[in-house]
Design a protein around this motif. Sequence first.
Motif, PDB file in Angstrom:
ATOM      1  N   VAL A  51       0.849  -1.185   0.000  1.00 52.41           N
ATOM      2  CA  VAL A  51       0.000   0.000   0.000  1.00 52.41           C
ATOM      3  C   VAL A  51       0.888   1.240   0.000  1.00 52.41           C
ATOM      4  O   VAL A  51       1.718   1.429   0.888  1.00 52.41           O
ATOM      5  N   VAL A  52       0.726   2.084  -1.026  1.00 49.95           N
ATOM      6  CA  VAL A  52       1.464   3.341  -1.134  1.00 49.95           C
ATOM      7  C   VAL A  52       0.715   4.430  -0.371  1.00 49.95           C
ATOM      8  O   VAL A  52       1.303   5.204   0.385  1.00 49.95           O
ATOM      9  N   THR A  53      -0.593   4.495  -0.579  1.00 57.48           N
ATOM     10  CA  THR A  53      -1.459   5.429   0.133  1.00 57.48           C
ATOM     11  C   THR A  53      -2.886   4.921   0.029  1.00 57.48           C
ATOM     12  O   THR A  53      -3.194   4.094  -0.826  1.00 57.48           O
ATOM     13  N   TRP A  54      -3.752   5.400   0.899  1.00 61.61           N
ATOM     14  CA  TRP A  54      -5.144   4.983   0.836  1.00 61.61           C
ATOM     15  C   TRP A  54      -6.035   6.087   1.381  1.00 61.61           C
ATOM     16  O   TRP A  54      -5.565   7.008   2.054  1.00 61.61           O
ATOM     17  N   THR A  55      -7.317   5.998   1.062  1.00 57.31           N
ATOM     18  CA  THR A  55      -8.292   6.984   1.510  1.00 57.31           C
ATOM     19  C   THR A  55      -9.660   6.337   1.587  1.00 57.31           C
ATOM     20  O   THR A  55      -9.855   5.220   1.096  1.00 57.31           O
ATOM     21  N   THR A  56     -10.597   7.041   2.183  1.00 62.56           N
ATOM     22  CA  THR A  56     -11.980   6.590   2.236  1.00 62.56           C
ATOM     23  C   THR A  56     -12.868   7.643   1.601  1.00 62.56           C
ATOM     24  O   THR A  56     -12.809   8.812   1.986  1.00 62.56           O
ATOM     25  N   SER A  57     -13.672   7.221   0.641  1.00 65.74           N
ATOM     26  CA  SER A  57     -14.630   8.107  -0.007  1.00 65.74           C
ATOM     27  C   SER A  57     -15.992   7.894   0.633  1.00 65.74           C
ATOM     28  O   SER A  57     -16.468   6.766   0.730  1.00 65.74           O
ATOM     29  N   LEU A  70     -10.284   3.016  -0.716  1.00 70.00           N
ATOM     30  CA  LEU A  70      -9.492   2.905  -1.940  1.00 70.00           C
ATOM     31  C   LEU A  70      -8.009   2.998  -1.611  1.00 70.00           C
ATOM     32  O   LEU A  70      -7.621   3.693  -0.675  1.00 70.00           O
ATOM     33  N   ALA A  71      -7.191   2.324  -2.408  1.00 75.28           N
ATOM     34  CA  ALA A  71      -5.746   2.390  -2.205  1.00 75.28           C
ATOM     35  C   ALA A  71      -5.015   2.439  -3.535  1.00 75.28           C
ATOM     36  O   ALA A  71      -5.484   1.902  -4.533  1.00 75.28           O
ATOM     37  N   ILE A  72      -3.868   3.089  -3.501  1.00 75.09           N
ATOM     38  CA  ILE A  72      -2.885   2.947  -4.565  1.00 75.09           C
ATOM     39  C   ILE A  72      -1.881   1.939  -4.032  1.00 75.09           C
ATOM     40  O   ILE A  72      -1.342   2.115  -2.927  1.00 75.09           O
ATOM     41  N   VAL A  73      -1.675   0.874  -4.786  1.00 68.02           N
ATOM     42  CA  VAL A  73      -0.753  -0.182  -4.367  1.00 68.02           C
ATOM     43  C   VAL A  73       0.342  -0.322  -5.415  1.00 68.02           C
ATOM     44  O   VAL A  73       0.153   0.021  -6.585  1.00 68.02           O
ATOM     45  N   GLU A  78       9.976  -8.630 -10.925  1.00 65.30           N
ATOM     46  CA  GLU A  78      11.250  -8.767 -11.643  1.00 65.30           C
ATOM     47  C   GLU A  78      11.962  -7.426 -11.813  1.00 65.30           C
ATOM     48  O   GLU A  78      12.271  -6.996 -12.914  1.00 65.30           O
ATOM     49  N   ASP A  79      12.215  -6.730 -10.707  1.00 64.62           N
ATOM     50  CA  ASP A  79      12.921  -5.446 -10.685  1.00 64.62           C
ATOM     51  C   ASP A  79      12.182  -4.312 -11.363  1.00 64.62           C
ATOM     52  O   ASP A  79      12.765  -3.262 -11.634  1.00 64.62           O
ATOM     53  N   GLU A  80      10.929  -4.476 -11.688  1.00 62.89           N
ATOM     54  CA  GLU A  80      10.089  -3.401 -12.230  1.00 62.89           C
ATOM     55  C   GLU A  80       8.923  -3.208 -11.274  1.00 62.89           C
ATOM     56  O   GLU A  80       8.480  -4.143 -10.610  1.00 62.89           O
ATOM     57  N   SER A  81       8.425  -1.993 -11.201  1.00 62.25           N
ATOM     58  CA  SER A  81       7.252  -1.749 -10.363  1.00 62.25           C
ATOM     59  C   SER A  81       6.111  -1.240 -11.224  1.00 62.25           C
ATOM     60  O   SER A  81       6.319  -0.611 -12.262  1.00 62.25           O
ATOM     61  N   VAL A  82       4.906  -1.526 -10.777  1.00 58.61           N
ATOM     62  CA  VAL A  82       3.697  -1.042 -11.435  1.00 58.61           C
ATOM     63  C   VAL A  82       2.673  -0.764 -10.334  1.00 58.61           C
ATOM     64  O   VAL A  82       2.566  -1.517  -9.369  1.00 58.61           O
ATOM     65  N   ARG A  83       1.969   0.342 -10.470  1.00 59.31           N
ATOM     66  CA  ARG A  83       0.973   0.732  -9.477  1.00 59.31           C
ATOM     67  C   ARG A  83      -0.432   0.528 -10.015  1.00 59.31           C
ATOM     68  O   ARG A  83      -0.668   0.602 -11.215  1.00 59.31           O
ATOM     69  N   ALA A  84      -1.354   0.294  -9.075  1.00 64.83           N
ATOM     70  CA  ALA A  84      -2.761   0.118  -9.414  1.00 64.83           C
ATOM     71  C   ALA A  84      -3.605   0.832  -8.364  1.00 64.83           C
ATOM     72  O   ALA A  84      -3.209   0.922  -7.201  1.00 64.83           O
ATOM     73  N   LEU A  85      -4.743   1.312  -8.776  1.00 62.25           N
ATOM     74  CA  LEU A  85      -5.723   1.924  -7.883  1.00 62.25           C
ATOM     75  C   LEU A  85      -6.900   0.982  -7.786  1.00 62.25           C
ATOM     76  O   LEU A  85      -7.378   0.467  -8.804  1.00 62.25           O
ATOM     77  N   GLY A  86      -7.378   0.730  -6.572  1.00 66.16           N
ATOM     78  CA  GLY A  86      -8.524  -0.153  -6.424  1.00 66.16           C
ATOM     79  C   GLY A  86      -9.154  -0.067  -5.061  1.00 66.16           C
ATOM     80  O   GLY A  86      -8.618   0.549  -4.132  1.00 66.16           O
ATOM     81  N   GLN A  87     -10.314  -0.698  -4.945  1.00 61.97           N
ATOM     82  CA  GLN A  87     -11.020  -0.755  -3.676  1.00 61.97           C
ATOM     83  C   GLN A  87     -10.287  -1.663  -2.700  1.00 61.97           C
ATOM     84  O   GLN A  87      -9.615  -2.610  -3.111  1.00 61.97           O
ATOM     85  N   LEU A  88     -10.442  -1.364  -1.421  1.00 60.45           N
ATOM     86  CA  LEU A  88      -9.946  -2.227  -0.353  1.00 60.45           C
ATOM     87  C   LEU A  88     -11.117  -3.007   0.222  1.00 60.45           C
ATOM     88  O   LEU A  88     -12.266  -2.563   0.142  1.00 60.45           O
ATOM     89  N   THR A  90     -11.244  -3.620   3.441  1.00 64.94           N
ATOM     90  CA  THR A  90     -11.327  -3.170   4.825  1.00 64.94           C
ATOM     91  C   THR A  90     -10.682  -1.801   4.971  1.00 64.94           C
ATOM     92  O   THR A  90      -9.886  -1.402   4.131  1.00 64.94           O
ATOM     93  N   ASN A  91     -11.003  -1.110   6.054  1.00 62.41           N
ATOM     94  CA  ASN A  91     -10.288   0.128   6.358  1.00 62.41           C
ATOM     95  C   ASN A  91      -9.221  -0.119   7.422  1.00 62.41           C
ATOM     96  O   ASN A  91      -8.568   0.806   7.882  1.00 62.41           O
ATOM     97  N   ASP A  92      -9.030  -1.377   7.800  1.00 64.19           N
ATOM     98  CA  ASP A  92      -8.005  -1.764   8.766  1.00 64.19           C
ATOM     99  C   ASP A  92      -6.703  -1.989   8.005  1.00 64.19           C
ATOM    100  O   ASP A  92      -6.240  -3.119   7.847  1.00 64.19           O
ATOM    101  N   ILE A  93      -6.133  -0.896   7.510  1.00 68.65           N
ATOM    102  CA  ILE A  93      -4.965  -0.956   6.633  1.00 68.65           C
ATOM    103  C   ILE A  93      -4.069   0.231   6.931  1.00 68.65           C
ATOM    104  O   ILE A  93      -4.536   1.249   7.405  1.00 68.65           O
ATOM    105  N   GLU A  94      -2.786   0.072   6.679  1.00 66.14           N
ATOM    106  CA  GLU A  94      -1.837   1.169   6.867  1.00 66.14           C
ATOM    107  C   GLU A  94      -0.907   1.233   5.676  1.00 66.14           C
ATOM    108  O   GLU A  94      -0.693   0.238   4.977  1.00 66.14           O
ATOM    109  N   ILE A  95      -0.343   2.417   5.451  1.00 61.88           N
ATOM    110  CA  ILE A  95       0.659   2.580   4.407  1.00 61.88           C
ATOM    111  C   ILE A  95       1.799   1.607   4.694  1.00 61.88           C
ATOM    112  O   ILE A  95       2.234   1.470   5.843  1.00 61.88           O
TER     113      ILE A  95
END
Length: 131
Positions: A51-57, A70-73, A78-88, A90-95
């Motif tokens: 989890v990079v960051t998250w919020t609640t709408s 919602l979170a950006i993860v 293989e030494d490359e990174s890719v980010r995605a935005l999606g629903q969580l 639970t709200n029991d989550i931390e960066i």
Amino acid sequence: MSRESDSAAGEPAMAAARYADGSITYPPHPLGPDGTERTGTIDLSEHTATVVTWTTSTATPPGVREPNHLAIVEFEIEDESVRALGQLTTNDIEIGDEVQPVYAEELRDPEAGIREPASQDWDGYRFEPAD
């Protein structure tokens, strides 16, 4: 979400694209960031992410659960990174928490929108804390 391939469980893949220069994008695009051709796909549902960051709408579109977490993860593949935005799930989550994609047949109520339900897909992936 892309339906380019199916996961082992018979669910649609959470497909990301890999390009000739090694980069990865989600969702997949015809060409990579540097204009390189796609060389394959990666099913992100087979990987965990951080989890990079998250919020609640609390003001969600019609048919989307409220509150909507919602979170950006970020996936490291293989030494490359890719980010995605999606629903969580639970709200029991931390960066910095590790999460895994889980398939949901219905991310929103197809009857609550202004479009015809048959005109689009309503399924996709949410992120839940990894075991």
